[in-house]
Design an enzyme around this catalytic site. Structure first.
Site, PDB file in Angstrom:
ATOM      1  N   HIS A  23      -0.600 -10.013   5.760  1.00 32.42           N
ATOM      2  CA  HIS A  23      -1.453  -8.904   4.441  1.00 32.42           C
ATOM      3  C   HIS A  23      -2.469  -8.360   5.024  1.00 32.42           C
ATOM      4  CE1 HIS A  23      -2.544  -9.101   0.146  1.00 32.42           C
ATOM      5  NE2 HIS A  23      -3.099  -7.840   0.958  1.00 32.42           N
ATOM      6  N   GLU A  72      -1.332 -17.014  -1.798  1.00 35.21           N
ATOM      7  CA  GLU A  72      -1.436 -16.768   0.095  1.00 35.21           C
ATOM      8  C   GLU A  72      -3.107 -18.155  -0.011  1.00 35.21           C
ATOM      9  OE1 GLU A  72      -1.919 -12.857   0.539  1.00 35.21           O
ATOM     10  OE2 GLU A  72       0.170 -12.667   1.164  1.00 35.21           O
ATOM     11  N   ILE A  85       1.196   4.585  -3.000  1.00 34.62           N
ATOM     12  CA  ILE A  85       1.768   4.026  -1.402  1.00 34.62           C
ATOM     13  C   ILE A  85       3.552   4.102  -1.368  1.00 34.62           C
ATOM     14  CG2 ILE A  85       2.404   2.026  -0.035  1.00 34.62           C
ATOM     15  CD1 ILE A  85      -0.867   0.825  -1.076  1.00 34.62           C
ATOM     16  N   ASP A 101      10.864   4.800 -10.945  1.00 37.13           N
ATOM     17  CA  ASP A 101       9.553   4.239 -11.155  1.00 37.13           C
ATOM     18  C   ASP A 101       9.781   4.876 -12.867  1.00 37.13           C
ATOM     19  OD1 ASP A 101       6.559   4.553 -12.417  1.00 37.13           O
ATOM     20  OD2 ASP A 101       5.973   3.874 -10.027  1.00 37.13           O
ATOM     21  N   ALA A 122       4.350  -4.434  -0.734  1.00 33.73           N
ATOM     22  CA  ALA A 122       3.198  -4.991  -1.964  1.00 33.73           C
ATOM     23  C   ALA A 122       2.226  -6.722  -2.036  1.00 33.73           C
ATOM     24  CB  ALA A 122       3.998  -4.461  -3.574  1.00 33.73           C
ATOM     25  N   ARG A 123       2.959  -7.497  -3.171  1.00 32.80           N
ATOM     26  CA  ARG A 123       2.612  -8.519  -3.406  1.00 32.80           C
ATOM     27  C   ARG A 123       3.627  -9.452  -3.633  1.00 32.80           C
ATOM     28  NH1 ARG A 123      -1.511  -6.921  -2.445  1.00 32.80           N
ATOM     29  NH2 ARG A 123      -3.486  -6.535  -3.995  1.00 32.80           N
ATOM     30  N   PRO A 148       2.673  -3.030  -7.930  1.00 37.74           N
ATOM     31  CA  PRO A 148       1.513  -4.254  -8.374  1.00 37.74           C
ATOM     32  C   PRO A 148       2.370  -5.120  -9.383  1.00 37.74           C
ATOM     33  CG  PRO A 148       1.324  -2.029 -10.078  1.00 37.74           C
ATOM     34  CD  PRO A 148       2.590  -1.384  -9.782  1.00 37.74           C
TER      35      PRO A 148
HETATM   36  P1  NAD Z   1      -0.441   2.131  -7.843  1.00 34.89           P
HETATM   37  O1  NAD Z   1      -0.948   2.506  -8.938  1.00 34.89           O
HETATM   38  O2  NAD Z   1      -0.736   4.410  -7.607  1.00 34.89           O
HETATM   39  O3  NAD Z   1       1.743   2.702  -8.228  1.00 34.89           O
HETATM   40  C1  NAD Z   1       2.011   1.856  -8.383  1.00 34.89           C
HETATM   41  C2  NAD Z   1       3.364   2.703  -9.310  1.00 34.89           C
HETATM   42  O4  NAD Z   1       4.118   1.261  -9.639  1.00 34.89           O
HETATM   43  C3  NAD Z   1       3.060   3.190  -9.779  1.00 34.89           C
HETATM   44  O5  NAD Z   1       3.808   4.550 -10.091  1.00 34.89           O
HETATM   45  C4  NAD Z   1       3.883   2.760 -11.248  1.00 34.89           C
HETATM   46  O6  NAD Z   1       4.483   3.324 -12.493  1.00 34.89           O
HETATM   47  C5  NAD Z   1       5.280   1.539 -10.674  1.00 34.89           C
HETATM   48  N1  NAD Z   1       5.694   0.621 -11.267  1.00 34.89           N
HETATM   49  C6  NAD Z   1       4.887  -0.457 -12.276  1.00 34.89           C
HETATM   50  N2  NAD Z   1       5.787  -1.595 -12.529  1.00 34.89           N
HETATM   51  C7  NAD Z   1       6.745  -0.709 -12.328  1.00 34.89           C
HETATM   52  C8  NAD Z   1       8.402  -1.492 -12.326  1.00 34.89           C
HETATM   53  N3  NAD Z   1       8.622  -2.164 -13.025  1.00 34.89           N
HETATM   54  N4  NAD Z   1       9.218  -0.468 -11.750  1.00 34.89           N
HETATM   55  C9  NAD Z   1       8.928   0.442 -10.814  1.00 34.89           C
HETATM   56  N5  NAD Z   1       7.533   1.047 -10.822  1.00 34.89           N
HETATM   57  C10 NAD Z   1       7.210   0.326 -11.584  1.00 34.89           C
HETATM   58  O7  NAD Z   1      -0.434   1.667  -6.405  1.00 34.89           O
HETATM   59  P2  NAD Z   1      -0.855   1.313  -5.188  1.00 34.89           P
HETATM   60  O8  NAD Z   1      -1.443   2.402  -4.419  1.00 34.89           O
HETATM   61  O9  NAD Z   1       1.320   2.152  -5.099  1.00 34.89           O
HETATM   62  O10 NAD Z   1       0.029  -0.040  -4.352  1.00 34.89           O
HETATM   63  C11 NAD Z   1       0.735  -0.677  -5.118  1.00 34.89           C
HETATM   64  C12 NAD Z   1       0.459  -1.924  -4.489  1.00 34.89           C
HETATM   65  O11 NAD Z   1       0.620  -1.982  -3.460  1.00 34.89           O
HETATM   66  C13 NAD Z   1      -1.036  -2.809  -5.322  1.00 34.89           C
HETATM   67  O12 NAD Z   1      -0.616  -3.041  -6.556  1.00 34.89           O
HETATM   68  C14 NAD Z   1      -1.222  -3.907  -4.140  1.00 34.89           C
HETATM   69  O13 NAD Z   1      -0.267  -4.896  -4.354  1.00 34.89           O
HETATM   70  C15 NAD Z   1       0.626  -3.292  -3.516  1.00 34.89           C
HETATM   71  N6  NAD Z   1      -1.318  -3.232  -1.897  1.00 34.89           N
HETATM   72  C16 NAD Z   1      -0.732  -3.856  -0.407  1.00 34.89           C
HETATM   73  C17 NAD Z   1      -1.259  -4.010  -0.194  1.00 34.89           C
HETATM   74  C18 NAD Z   1      -1.605  -4.706   1.526  1.00 34.89           C
HETATM   75  O14 NAD Z   1      -2.100  -5.042   2.597  1.00 34.89           O
HETATM   76  N7  NAD Z   1       0.176  -5.414   1.746  1.00 34.89           N
HETATM   77  C19 NAD Z   1      -2.498  -2.830  -0.059  1.00 34.89           C
HETATM   78  C20 NAD Z   1      -2.663  -1.741  -0.605  1.00 34.89           C
HETATM   79  C21 NAD Z   1      -2.098  -2.649  -1.592  1.00 34.89           C
END
Ligand code: NAD
Length: 329
Positions: free
Chosen positions: A294, A263, A156, A175, A233-234, A206
């Site tokens: 959300h 939530e 994302i 990252d 994200a969260r 995440p």
């Molecule tokens: P992803 O696993 O593809 O990417 C997450 C990235 O975060 C990875 O590249 C990882 O290396 C990096 N990361 C981990 N720890 C870190 C840190 N301390 N500092 C910086 N980067 C760090 O996941 P994604 O598909 O991109 O999704 C990300 C998050 O988005 C999901 O975990 C979920 O919580 C959230 N999300 C929200 C919705 C929504 O509807 N609001 C929908 C989908 C996902």
């Protein structure tokens, strides 16, 4: 084969029915998300799928084990509401859907940034009062003059970098994992530089023990450009009290929150305004804060993909096959 599908909303039923027919699988639809209260409905089924917006604990996996169920396919990216270790202990493989449409979430983040940058909420409020004025407090910045800091450049965050760079913004990213394919769209840097140099900070990590409250008072104190904070994200990535303080004292100019730290009591429920915790009420009342319930994932493509990928994985595991989406190996 029989699968029980929790957390299904009305418009998803047709997609599930089509998948069931095509795959010759019997599916029971349950509208409530999986919880300790309704886990018993899974008795007699071969497998389970659920949305993952409510916390699921050990008692649920223990029941599944007793029923001979071996998997739970979550139709989401985030599995922070699952107790992964307890699931493993009970022999339950948890799968997620790592990428159902990263653009869906990225596009909401960019939409939020534009909305806040151009003070749309404030103008809407003025229009509601017949107020056609503009002034110093509502002057805006063009997005191509902004530096955007992406925290977490995975599916994302990477998709967000594509979009912001297409709009002409300068994109920085932090990252720990390097992805060479993103180099045309962003410049990797460290976390502190993101905080200090960004006009827009967009969170895409995440929720893990290592990322919980990563945006706390110390982080806000390092933000030098009164940025807009985007959290699709969260909620747990941001310390809510520190966020309220940063908004009040002008350390950040605005915030968009698609997710809040807890939530559980109001996710997908109506008439919750009076029962919201005080801190969320306070955020909700701020004109520079945009809260959405959300729904970043909620696009036609994302919903279809998340259902079909999760059910395909469930079917494969139940049939004794391997999938690469198991998150608690
Ligand atoms: P992803 O696993 O593809 O990417 C997450 C990235 O975060 C990875 O590249 C990882 O290396 C990096 N990361 C981990 N720890 C870190 C840190 N301390 N500092 C910086 N980067 C760090 O996941 P994604 O598909 O991109 O999704 C990300 C998050 O988005 C999901 O975990 C979920 O919580 C959230 N999300 C929200 C919705 C929504 O509807 N609001 C929908 C989908 C996902």
């Amino acid at each position: 084969m029989k699968i029980i599908c929790y957390g299904v909303i009305k418009m998803e039923e047709k997609i599930i029915e089509n998948w069931a027919q095509k795959n010759q699988v019997e599916i029971k639809i349950v509208h409530d998300d999986l919880s300790a209260d309704n886990a018993g409905l899974a008795q007699g089924f071969d497998g389970v799928s659920s949305e993952g917006n409510l916390p699921v604990g050990a008692s649920v996996y223990e029941k599944f084990k007793r029923y001979g169920i071996k998997q739970l396919s979550v139709r989401q990216v985030g599995v922070d509401n699952q107790d992964l270790a307890a699931a493993k202990k009970n022999g339950i493989k948890i799968t997620n859907v790592a990428a159902y449409s990263p653009r869906a979430i990225a596009e909401l983040g960019v939409t939020d940034a534009m909305y806040l940058l151009r003070k749309i909420g404030i103008y809407q409020d003025r229009m509601d009062h017949g107020d056609f004025t503009y002034d110093k407090s509502t002057i805006s910045t063009e997005i191509f003059n902004c530096t955007v800091g992406i925290v977490g450049a995975g599916h994302i965050g990477g998709a967000s970098a594509h979009l912001y760079s297409a709009l002409g913004a300068k994109v920085l990213a932090y990252d720990p994992v390097y992805d060479a394919s993103l180099e045309p769209y962003l410049t990797y840097t460290d976390f502190d530089t993101i905080l200090a140099k960004s006009d827009i900070i967009s969170l895409h990590t995440p929720l893990l023990a290592s990322t919980e409250n990563m945006i706390d008072k110390t982080a806000f104190d390092k933000m030098k450009k009164k940025p807009i904070l985007i959290n699709v994200a969260r909620g747990g990535l941001v310390d809510t009290q520190a966020l309220i303080a940063a908004l009040k004292n002008g350390q950040i100019s605005a915030a968009a929150l698609d997710t809040l730290a807890d939530e559980t009591d109001f996710y997908d429920k109506k008439n919750m305004l009076n029962s919201l915790p005080e801190d969320y009420k306070e955020l909700k009342a701020m004109p520079q804060v945009l809260i959405t319930p959300h729904i970043a994932f909620f696009t036609k493509l994302a919903v279809k993909n998340s259902i079909e990928i999760a059910l395909n994985d469930a079917k494969t595991i139940i049939s004794g096959g391997e999938v690469n989406s198991v998150v608690n190996l």
